[in-house]
Design a protein around this motif. Structure first.
Motif, PDB file in Angstrom:
ATOM      1  N   ASP A 538     -61.810  75.389  -5.894  1.00 15.10           N
ATOM      2  CA  ASP A 538     -60.867  76.404  -5.393  1.00 15.10           C
ATOM      3  C   ASP A 538     -59.550  75.752  -4.973  1.00 15.10           C
ATOM      4  O   ASP A 538     -59.463  75.068  -3.951  1.00 15.10           O
ATOM      5  N   CYS A 539     -58.549  75.923  -5.810  1.00 12.71           N
ATOM      6  CA  CYS A 539     -57.217  75.369  -5.504  1.00 12.71           C
ATOM      7  C   CYS A 539     -56.180  76.133  -6.305  1.00 12.71           C
ATOM      8  O   CYS A 539     -56.507  77.014  -7.094  1.00 12.71           O
ATOM      9  N   VAL A 540     -54.917  75.781  -6.112  1.00 12.69           N
ATOM     10  CA  VAL A 540     -53.818  76.400  -6.872  1.00 12.69           C
ATOM     11  C   VAL A 540     -53.234  75.313  -7.766  1.00 12.69           C
ATOM     12  O   VAL A 540     -52.329  74.580  -7.353  1.00 12.69           O
ATOM     13  N   ASN A 542     -51.514  75.326 -10.726  1.00 12.85           N
ATOM     14  CA  ASN A 542     -50.402  75.468 -11.661  1.00 12.85           C
ATOM     15  C   ASN A 542     -49.048  75.716 -11.017  1.00 12.85           C
ATOM     16  O   ASN A 542     -48.130  76.220 -11.649  1.00 12.85           O
ATOM     17  N   LEU A 543     -48.909  75.411  -9.719  1.00 15.71           N
ATOM     18  CA  LEU A 543     -47.603  75.563  -9.073  1.00 15.71           C
ATOM     19  C   LEU A 543     -46.694  74.391  -9.438  1.00 15.71           C
ATOM     20  O   LEU A 543     -47.142  73.258  -9.591  1.00 15.71           O
ATOM     21  N   LEU A 546     -45.951  71.375  -5.322  1.00 13.28           N
ATOM     22  CA  LEU A 546     -47.119  71.449  -4.449  1.00 13.28           C
ATOM     23  C   LEU A 546     -46.840  70.733  -3.139  1.00 13.28           C
ATOM     24  O   LEU A 546     -46.168  69.699  -3.100  1.00 13.28           O
ATOM     25  N   GLN A 550     -51.765  70.865  -0.699  1.00 13.91           N
ATOM     26  CA  GLN A 550     -52.148  71.433  -1.995  1.00 13.91           C
ATOM     27  C   GLN A 550     -52.470  70.336  -3.006  1.00 13.91           C
ATOM     28  O   GLN A 550     -53.369  70.487  -3.838  1.00 13.91           O
ATOM     29  N   HIS A 588     -59.788  79.224 -14.239  1.00 13.28           N
ATOM     30  CA  HIS A 588     -58.576  79.175 -13.407  1.00 13.28           C
ATOM     31  C   HIS A 588     -57.901  77.811 -13.519  1.00 13.28           C
ATOM     32  O   HIS A 588     -56.663  77.715 -13.599  1.00 13.28           O
ATOM     33  N   SER A 592     -53.885  74.422 -15.441  1.00 14.48           N
ATOM     34  CA  SER A 592     -53.236  73.277 -14.794  1.00 14.48           C
ATOM     35  C   SER A 592     -52.347  72.527 -15.778  1.00 14.48           C
ATOM     36  O   SER A 592     -52.701  72.369 -16.959  1.00 14.48           O
TER      37      SER A 592
END
Length: 1011
Positions: A538-540, A542-543, A546, A550, A588, A592
């Motif tokens: 569980d992470c983000v 593709n920002l 960061l 993050q 998800h 990346s």
């Protein structure tokens, strides 16, 4: 076949000089290697196979003219091949009892025809052609091959090319034979492992000191070079079970020159002073050991041997074993299983060499409590008491050794024998040895227990330091097994709940290293590790920008994906990952931009894509688009995993459409240019194969010239690549225009050459491809010319049902499009009997394909007569009660064609075939209706069969309210008024009116069956 035959092969003595190969295990091994080389030569090296020998290979054969089938000119007892050399000599000629062969292509065909006599033919050929290289290459190249120190094949290629460009094929053939020679010698030397026991030599050296008590003046080896198996004899002498050569100077006799072998020791011919060559010939009896030989030749030694103890068992264990054990040798009483066991000998040897000679002086280590509890204490004095033998970490007997080591084998490098000097491998082994010695030292002195105990502390830094070490040393197979044995994996998994992100990342990466074998993966699942690892994803990812936190989340997710990748090699773990929501999380992370994140994510997906539930999820969750986009990244490993995902998922039509829609076909074709990377090539060709199942994809592939590229990959590729390439070619061949392309690019011959292989998956795809090509008349001419039909027919004897069925399906278009199909089939001796016997198979696909082939064969009257003699009627009748519509369709067709000979119609009726066929008309498959109508039409020509059909209700009322009855005239039911009244319901009854149906029989029966 040069040095190996002269030096490794064992020959019987014969006064006439015509010695035979002795019946030894070593000779049998050599013959098998030569046979394998010859069998595969035509398919792997088609150009070199056509090279004509300088002189023919001749020998007395046990084959008869009847053993040669199609493609040969047979006249009484003589056989000749249609192919000839430039002087008009046939490339194969049999004049009993002598056979002459002038090319490897003919030699390959010959051993194939020899069937169970293959070994006899190869042995006879080698016995009567003691210098085969001279006959194959001529004296110029053979003299170079015979040089022991000749290794630079490339320089020879350059020299020959400068002299004559036409000699290129001959030079390549020379290099292939040189490689075979090295392989044969290497094969012989493997049997020497574990038999070298030279501790007597070391013992005697200790008693060559000055003084009155010495028993010998000196003892030395003739060579200081020690081979990897502990031997000092040259390789070709090792092949004769010789270990080393000694020069011993006794105190009272002349110098002795001794040969040590596995059978014992004996005196040899000594050293030639001029050339310093050893006279290998035996000049004395064979003695059990050096002591016995020296006692018989030196009275001084015999007298003093009583005063001093020379028994080998009195020596310390380190003296007995240390100088002869090697990486490849076996411990006494302990079977070697793999590289893990081989590596053990290196570490054991090092511990022995650094140990003092006296057992009492050695430092004693106390075993750690964990080792005591597990019972892992060394039983031998030669290992420190605190050290744990490697065997203690092996799995329980209930677990499969192959499964335990599956990942270890995949991780090991393939060590090529070409282009790298021996020093390269020696340095590599040395570095590996030093690294593993340090790692095993941590384990042996109890350091591993300390590291695991630190994981249970509350100090973050202690945990961090411990995990950093464990992460590194867990790459070692022995260490990771020790971790699991000590219960350390459970302690490692507890840290996954820690709030410290750096700690969790280290922890997950350590799990990724440890979970390389089955028991570790099972432990992760049983202790709830899968759910914890999925949560790490569980992470983000593709920002663009960061934050520090993050970035830590992304690193934790990357390490979690690595751990899941290792765990996903277990089927139960795949299901556990899916239930924990891992599919969505992995999808998800596919977005990346970081390749180091994408590789474990896509790697996990391609492992899990073997399960249907994952393939559906990958498609429905929209992951195909991301997978296709990642195909264009410049990273071979990532591209390989993406191609594998497509390969496994493209069985589904919707997935194939999505790959096309997202423009993934061109990137797949571009990957074919990376032919040096075989794993990537296998994945790319597999994806192209599955995508080409859709015709619209084939059309698109042709815009990128994919077929031409694939055809160039039909030679000199590993089998995992060939399976996919041939599968793709088979799909391309379903389009008529591509059949011509395959022919023009030489693909037909390349495909036929692959029919001689043994890989079942490859054979299935090759037969499908050849069958697809055979629907073109021009292609069929080439297939027949290169003996393709015979090779396909021979595959009917393959034990695999898949190979049998695919071969039978391929025969159908071959028979249908051959110019003289009847004669072609008859020329295959025993072929018709073989195909009839396959009607006894229990596999419906085999039965359906054989019935289809029989329907084609039966169109020739002579062949139908032979089929009838072999009992085809009875065997077909036994199958008529089947409910499989595919089998029904082709079975009915076969029955219909087999009715056209003699009294077969009557025989089918007597055997009870008519009534079951009538039931076929109730099938929902119109193709079954069509062939059944034809079969009933043929059977109806016998009046008894008409009665049976009528009784079974083949004729039904069309409209009950009008009383109209449809009677197919072709069924013979309305030939006369008498027959109509006999075989139909009484027409005098008012609610029936009889009328004949003049439409074709198929339409009539379909019309009747539809009512």
């Amino acid at each position: 076949m040069g040095l190996s035959l002269a030096r490794a092969a064992q020959w019987t003595t014969a006064t006439s000089g015509a010695g035979k190969l002795a019946p030894t295990l070593m000779n049998e091994s050599l013959l098998k290697e030569v046979l394998r080389f010859v069998e595969q030569f035509s398919s792997q090296h088609p150009q070199e196979a056509e090279h004509v020998f300088e002189e023919p290979l001749q020998w007395s054969t046990t084959l008869m003219a009847s053993d040669f089938k199609t493609h040969y000119n047979i006249s009484d007892l003589d056989v000749q091949s249609p192919e000839k050399d430039n002087k008009g000599h046939p490339l194969l000629q049999l004049s009993l009892p002598t056979i002459c062969v002038r090319s490897f292509s003919q030699l390959s065909r010959l051993v194939y025809l020899a069937d169970n006599k293959k070994m006899e033919e190869v042995q006879a050929c080698l016995e009567e052609n003691r210098d085969p290289i001279v006959k194959i290459l001529g004296t110029s190249l053979d003299s170079i091959l015979e040089k022991e120190d000749y290794t630079d094949g490339l320089s020879l290629v350059d020299e020959e090319k400068e002299e004559d460009q036409g000699k290129d094929i001959k030079v390549r053939l020379f290099l292939l034979l040189q490689d075979l020679d090295k392989q044969l010698l290497s094969k012989c030397l493997k049997d020497m492992d574990g038999r070298v026991r030279l501790h007597e030599v070391e013992m005697l050296k200790r008693h060559c000191c000055e003084g009155g008590k010495r028993v010998l003046k000196s003892i030395r080896y003739t060579s200081d070079y020690v081979f990897s198996n502990g031997c000092r004899a040259p390789p070709w002498r090792q092949a004769l079970n010789e270990i080393c050569y000694l020069v011993i100077e006794p105190c009272d006799t002349k110098t002795l020159y001794i040969t040590c072998s596995t059978a014992g020791v004996f005196l040899n011919g000594g050293i030639n002073r001029e050339g310093e060559e050893i006279g290998f010939e035996q000049t004395s009896d064979v003695f059990e050991d050096l002591g016995a030989l020296l006692k018989s030749t030196s009275p001084h030694f015999a007298e003093n041997a009583k005063e001093q103890d020379f028994q080998a068992q009195e020596l310390p264990p380190t003296v007995k074993i240390q100088h002869v054990e090697s990486v490849d040798a076996q411990e006494q009483g302990q079977p070697q299983r793999s590289d893990e066991q081989q590596e053990k000998n290196v570490h054991e040897k090092a511990r022995q060499q650094h140990a003092p000679n006296k057992a009492d002086d050695r430092k004693k280590y106390e075993p750690c409590p964990r080792w005591k509890n597990l019972g892992l204490v060394s039983p031998h004095d030669k290992t420190p008491k605190g050290a744990v033998p490697v065997d203690a970490f092996s799995e329980s007997s209930s677990e499969s050794e192959e499964e335990e080591e599956e990942e270890e084998q995949s991780e090991r490098r393939l060590e090529s024998n070409t282009d790298l000097p021996s020093e390269y491998w020696q340095i590599q082994k040395l570095v590996k040895y030093l690294k593993e010695m340090c790692q095993l030292a941590i384990r042996d002195v109890g350091g591993l227990e300390v590291l695991i105990n630190l994981l249970d502390t509350d100090d973050i830094q202690c945990k961090m330091g411990s995990l950093k070490i464990l992460r590194t040393i867990s790459h070692n197979v022995h260490i990771r097994r020790a971790i699991v044995d000590m219960g350390g994996l459970q302690s490692i998994m507890k840290i996954l709940d820690s709030p410290v992100k750096n700690l969790k990342a280290l922890d997950a990466e350590t799990i990724a290293n440890v979970a390389k074998f089955r028991r570790a993966r099972r432990t992760v699942r049983q202790y709830g590790g899968i759910k914890k690892l999925v949560k790490l994803l569980d992470c983000v990812p593709n920002l663009a920008n960061l934050t520090a936190e993050q970035e830590k989340d992304v690193e934790v997710a990357r390490c979690g994906a690595l751990a899941l990748w290792s765990c996903s090699k277990s089927t139960k773990n795949k299901e556990a990952i899916r239930k924990a929501g891992g599919v969505f999380m992995l999808g998800h992370l596919l977005k990346s931009p970081h390749e180091n994140m994408l590789i474990p994510v896509v790697g996990t997906l391609q492992e899990c894509a073997s399960e249907e539930s994952y393939r559906i999820a990958i498609q429905t969750e929209g992951m195909i688009k991301d997978v296709v986009q990642n195909l264009s990244r410049d990273n071979d490993e990532l591209q390989m995993h993406c191609a594998n995902v497509i390969f496994k998922c493209a069985q589904d039509k919707q997935t194939r459409y999505l790959v096309h829609q997202y423009k993934g076909l061109q990137p797949l074709v571009l990957l074919l240019s990376k032919a040096h990377n075989k794993q990537l090539l296998a994945a790319a060709t597999g994806a192209i194969w599955k995508c080409s199942i859709s015709v619209e994809n084939v059309t698109k592939f042709q815009e990128y010239k994919a077929l031409e590229t694939l055809l160039r990959l039909l030679t000199d590729q590993p089998e995992e690549v060939l399976v996919n390439v041939v599968g793709a070619v088979g799909e391309f061949a379903k389009i008529p225009a591509n059949k011509a392309t395959i022919r023009k690019c030489g693909g037909i011959r390349s495909l036929v050459n692959l029919l001689t292989g043994t890989n079942q998956a490859l054979l299935v795809n090759v037969t499908k491809a050849v069958g697809a090509c055979a629907t073109d008349m021009d292609n069929m001419i080439i297939i027949d010319k290169v003996d393709g039909v015979r090779l396909i027919w021979s595959l009917l004897k393959n034990p695999s049902a898949d190979v049998q069925s695919s071969a039978a399906w391929a025969l159908c278009p071959c028979i249908e499009n051959a110019k003289d199909a009847g004669e072609m089939v008859r020329s295959l001796v025993g072929g018709l009997e073989l195909i009839v016997n396959l009607l006894k198979s229990t596999n419906n696909e085999v039965l359906a394909s054989i019935c289809a082939a029989i329907a084609k064969i039966a169109r020739d009257k002579e062949n139908l007569a032979v089929l009838t003699d072999h009992g085809v009627v009875q065997l077909l009748t036994k199958l008529t009660n089947t409910t499989d519509d595919r089998l029904r369709r082709h079975l009915a067709e076969a029955v219909g064609h087999c009715c056209m000979w003699g009294s077969n119609r009557v025989s089918f009726g007597d055997a009870g075939a008519v009534a079951p066929l009538v039931r076929y008309l109730k099938s929902k498959d119109k193709a079954v209706h069509k062939t059944t109508a034809m079969a009933l039409y043929q059977l109806s020509r016998d009046p008894s069969n008409c009665i049976t059909m009528h009784d079974r209700g083949v004729v039904k009322t069309r409209k009950r309210n009008t009383g109209t009855l449809i009677v197919p005239s072709s069924l013979g039911l309305s030939r006369s008024g008498t027959e109509a009244h006999t075989y139909l319901p009484d027409p005098r009854r008012k609610h029936y009116s009889v009328r004949a149906c003049q439409s074709p029989p198929i339409q009539c029966v379909l019309e009747c069956s539809a009512l």
